[in-house]
Design an enzyme around this catalytic site. Structure first.
Site, PDB file in Angstrom:
ATOM      1  N   GLN A  54     -11.510   6.879  -5.402  1.00  0.00           N
ATOM      2  CA  GLN A  54     -12.090   7.438  -4.196  1.00  0.00           C
ATOM      3  C   GLN A  54     -13.452   8.061  -4.523  1.00  0.00           C
ATOM      4  OE1 GLN A  54     -11.117   7.000  -1.217  1.00  0.00           O
ATOM      5  NE2 GLN A  54      -8.899   6.706  -1.144  1.00  0.00           N
ATOM      6  N   HIS A 102      -5.644 -20.474  12.104  1.00  0.00           N
ATOM      7  CA  HIS A 102      -7.022 -20.903  11.814  1.00  0.00           C
ATOM      8  C   HIS A 102      -7.823 -19.812  11.112  1.00  0.00           C
ATOM      9  CE1 HIS A 102     -11.078 -22.499  12.222  1.00  0.00           C
ATOM     10  NE2 HIS A 102     -11.408 -21.290  12.665  1.00  0.00           N
ATOM     11  N   CYS A 109      -7.535 -27.084   9.061  1.00  0.00           N
ATOM     12  CA  CYS A 109      -6.241 -26.375   9.178  1.00  0.00           C
ATOM     13  C   CYS A 109      -5.364 -27.076  10.203  1.00  0.00           C
ATOM     14  CB  CYS A 109      -6.490 -24.916   9.578  1.00  0.00           C
ATOM     15  SG  CYS A 109      -6.803 -24.661  11.335  1.00  0.00           S
ATOM     16  N   ASP A 130      -8.223  -7.181   1.042  1.00  0.00           N
ATOM     17  CA  ASP A 130      -7.273  -7.388   2.152  1.00  0.00           C
ATOM     18  C   ASP A 130      -7.891  -6.845   3.434  1.00  0.00           C
ATOM     19  OD1 ASP A 130      -6.703  -4.387   1.514  1.00  0.00           O
ATOM     20  OD2 ASP A 130      -5.713  -4.812   3.453  1.00  0.00           O
ATOM     21  N   ASP A 136       0.859  -1.167   0.000  1.00  0.00           N
ATOM     22  CA  ASP A 136       0.000   0.000   0.000  1.00  0.00           C
ATOM     23  C   ASP A 136       0.903   1.226   0.000  1.00  0.00           C
ATOM     24  OD1 ASP A 136      -2.949   0.990   1.931  1.00  0.00           O
ATOM     25  OD2 ASP A 136      -2.101   1.652   0.017  1.00  0.00           O
ATOM     26  N   SER A 137       0.367   2.327  -0.464  1.00  0.00           N
ATOM     27  CA  SER A 137       1.214   3.503  -0.782  1.00  0.00           C
ATOM     28  C   SER A 137       1.521   4.382   0.423  1.00  0.00           C
ATOM     29  CB  SER A 137       0.475   4.378  -1.798  1.00  0.00           C
ATOM     30  OG  SER A 137      -0.805   4.727  -1.241  1.00  0.00           O
ATOM     31  N   GLY A 138       0.853   4.120   1.530  1.00  0.00           N
ATOM     32  CA  GLY A 138       1.058   4.978   2.690  1.00  0.00           C
ATOM     33  C   GLY A 138      -0.061   5.988   2.845  1.00  0.00           C
ATOM     34  N   GLY A 139      -0.871   6.140   1.821  1.00  0.00           N
ATOM     35  CA  GLY A 139      -1.951   7.125   1.870  1.00  0.00           C
ATOM     36  C   GLY A 139      -2.842   6.922   3.078  1.00  0.00           C
ATOM     37  N   PHE A 140      -3.353   5.726   3.203  1.00  0.00           N
ATOM     38  CA  PHE A 140      -4.296   5.434   4.298  1.00  0.00           C
ATOM     39  C   PHE A 140      -3.634   5.592   5.661  1.00  0.00           C
ATOM     40  CE2 PHE A 140      -8.085   3.498   5.938  1.00  0.00           C
ATOM     41  CZ  PHE A 140      -7.698   2.733   7.035  1.00  0.00           C
ATOM     42  N   CYS A 182      -6.825 -26.962  13.727  1.00  0.00           N
ATOM     43  CA  CYS A 182      -7.984 -27.832  13.946  1.00  0.00           C
ATOM     44  C   CYS A 182      -7.622 -29.306  13.892  1.00  0.00           C
ATOM     45  CB  CYS A 182      -9.079 -27.514  12.924  1.00  0.00           C
ATOM     46  SG  CYS A 182      -9.830 -25.912  13.252  1.00  0.00           S
ATOM     47  N   ASP A 230      -2.679   8.303  -2.305  1.00  0.00           N
ATOM     48  CA  ASP A 230      -3.984   8.953  -2.330  1.00  0.00           C
ATOM     49  C   ASP A 230      -4.309   9.546  -0.966  1.00  0.00           C
ATOM     50  OD1 ASP A 230      -6.202   6.214  -1.488  1.00  0.00           O
ATOM     51  OD2 ASP A 230      -4.058   6.445  -1.102  1.00  0.00           O
ATOM     52  N   CYS A 243     -13.322 -27.414   9.580  1.00  0.00           N
ATOM     53  CA  CYS A 243     -12.023 -26.845   9.205  1.00  0.00           C
ATOM     54  C   CYS A 243     -10.935 -27.906   9.281  1.00  0.00           C
ATOM     55  CB  CYS A 243     -11.670 -25.682  10.137  1.00  0.00           C
ATOM     56  SG  CYS A 243     -10.117 -24.867   9.677  1.00  0.00           S
TER      57      CYS A 243
HETATM   58  C1  LIG Z   1     -11.190  -0.165   6.109  1.00  0.00           C
HETATM   59  N1  LIG Z   1      -9.784  -0.428   5.933  1.00  0.00           N
HETATM   60  C2  LIG Z   1      -9.118   0.186   4.911  1.00  0.00           C
HETATM   61  N2  LIG Z   1      -9.676   1.051   4.060  1.00  0.00           N
HETATM   62  C3  LIG Z   1      -8.688   1.482   3.242  1.00  0.00           C
HETATM   63  C4  LIG Z   1      -8.694   2.418   2.225  1.00  0.00           C
HETATM   64  C5  LIG Z   1      -7.510   2.691   1.570  1.00  0.00           C
HETATM   65  C6  LIG Z   1      -6.321   2.043   1.932  1.00  0.00           C
HETATM   66  C7  LIG Z   1      -6.328   1.082   2.941  1.00  0.00           C
HETATM   67  C8  LIG Z   1      -7.506   0.806   3.600  1.00  0.00           C
HETATM   68  N3  LIG Z   1      -7.812  -0.017   4.647  1.00  0.00           N
HETATM   69  N4  LIG Z   1      -5.154   2.375   1.321  1.00  0.00           N
HETATM   70  C9  LIG Z   1      -5.069   3.399   0.480  1.00  0.00           C
HETATM   71  N5  LIG Z   1      -3.881   3.775  -0.060  1.00  0.00           N
HETATM   72  N6  LIG Z   1      -6.163   4.119   0.150  1.00  0.00           N
HETATM   73  C10 LIG Z   1      -7.473   3.695   0.498  1.00  0.00           C
HETATM   74 ZN   LIG Z   2      -9.066 -24.477  11.642  1.00  0.00          ZN
END
Ligand SMILES: CNc1nc2cc3c(cc2[nH]1)N=C(N)NC3
Ligand SMILES: [Zn+2]
Length: 370
Positions: free
Chosen positions: A189, A335, A306, A266, A92-96, A309, A146, A304
């Site tokens: 967005q 698990h 795993c 994710d 992820d870019s760090g934006g969030f 389990c 972003d 399950c």
């Molecule tokens: C609800 N959790 C969540 N919403 C996100 C929304 C974003 C994100 C990571 C997130 N994690 N990473 C971004 N760079 N932008 C939008």
């Molecule tokens: Zn399990």
């Protein structure tokens, strides 16, 4: 290299089957991606992640930029080598994180000035800086930088924020040079406003990214609003490119996302709640620390298979949590991750066999969803 193949789309929903090919291997979609923010999926070894079927993991630009810093990871030969994970990584870019972790930040057209949430030192990340950091990390899929607007927020605020994110996306695209080894995704967005989601999606698609994520959903809004905005947004996203819903994680949100044409998701949910003793089962969540399990020698989940389990009982895992033994968190994490990864495997099979909606209905009934 990067390739996305759309293998099948359901007749009775937007659910679809796909395959992503990267330099570090293939990813079958729809897929759930475990989160390894600081170069580790908490409590798991790479071997254990492979054993439960993890195909790709996430890591994070903001956190790794702060600690250990890009110099160390560069010396290590990149993030794959540093963490001994040879399958795909998405960063992820760090934006969030800048917007959710650091305070007294200042957003300018240039980028974001903020204080490190570790030691309060002054920091700055721009779209170009985010791309440079992700380039050093060497992840297979990188995200545009972003702004993650707060929820709720006014139409005016979201409009202004979304348009700056569009300008930042353009700068990311122009700055991204390592196109053969790293694939840049744009982030759509627009908050909970359909008109702004449409503008963001159309402008992003015009910039011709290799894949697109939807950011700013699952931020506390009711699930019906999330699905409404998601359903509206995916219609503006190209069919031949992956669609990634960020931060989504519980079983119902994953089913609803797949049904509306999402390929990737994710979330820290399964790993975070595992460390707190909440276990996902086909009959819903169970609080394994509860004394009712102290002499229950059955496995966490009858359906399950795993490692946890197959080898341990509820009573033993409850004991571990009760005496604060680290193994408890590890077994619950194995698990919970297996549960979601296996659920996504079953979802892929149900799309292949044209029974996705039936599978969803059966799963919801057993899990206790309405
Ligand atoms: C609800 N959790 C969540 N919403 C996100 C929304 C974003 C994100 C990571 C997130 N994690 N990473 C971004 N760079 N932008 C939008
Ligand atoms: Zn399990």
């Amino acid at each position: 290299m990067f390739k996305f193949e759309l293998l099948k789309t359901s007749k009775d929903s937007k659910a679809r089957l796909g395959k992503i090919t990267t330099n570090h291997g293939e990813i079958e979609t729809p897929i759930f991606m475990p989160v390894g923010t600081r170069a580790t999926v908490k409590t798991m070894t790479p071997e254990e992640l492979k054993d439960i079927g993890a195909q790709i993991i996430l890591s994070n630009t903001y956190h790794l930029f702060l600690r250990p810093g890009t110099e160390i990871i560069e010396k290590a030969g990149g993030l794959h080598k540093f963490m001994n994970w040879d399958k795909p990584i998405l960063t992820d870019s760090g934006g969030f994180q800048v917007f959710s972790l650091s305070d007294n930040r200042k957003i300018t057209e240039e980028g974001v000035h903020f204080r490190s949430h570790i030691d309060g030192s002054k920091m700055f990340i721009s779209p170009e800086k985010s791309i440079d950091i992700q380039n050093i990390l060497g992840s297979d899929i990188i995200m545009a930088f972003d702004e993650c607007a707060p929820y709720p927020a006014s139409h005016e605020y979201i409009d202004h924020s979304m348009r700056r994110t569009l300008r930042w996306a353009e700068r990311c695209k122009n700055h991204h040079k390592n196109v053969d080894n790293q694939t840049l995704f744009g982030i759509i967005q627009g908050g909970m406003y359909k008109d702004l989601r449409e503008i963001s999606a159309k402008e992003m698609v015009d910039m011709d990214f290799k894949g697109y994520s939807i950011g700013g959903l699952s931020v506390g809004e009711p699930i019906d609003l999330m699905t409404e905005i998601l359903d509206y947004t995916t219609d503006f996203m190209p069919e031949n490119k992956p669609r990634y819903l960020m931060g989504v994680g519980s079983p119902d949100y994953l089913f609803e996302a797949v049904e509306r044409g999402v390929d990737m998701a994710d979330c820290v949910l399964p790993t975070r709640i595992a460390r707190n003793g909440t276990v996902l089962t086909h009959q819903g969540r169970i609080p394994i620390k509860n004394a009712i399990y102290k002499d229950d020698f059955s496995r966490l989940d009858d359906e399950c298979d795993c490692y946890t389990c197959r080898n341990y009982s509820k009573a033993y895992i409850r004991h571990l949590f009760n005496v604060d033994e680290i193994l408890g968190m590890r077994l619950a994490t194995i698990h919970n991750l297996y549960f979601l990864i296996d659920m996504m495997k079953n979802i892929r099979e149900s799309i292949k066999g044209d029974y996705f909606l039936e599978y969803k209905k059966d799963f919801y009934k057993k899990y206790g969803y309405k």
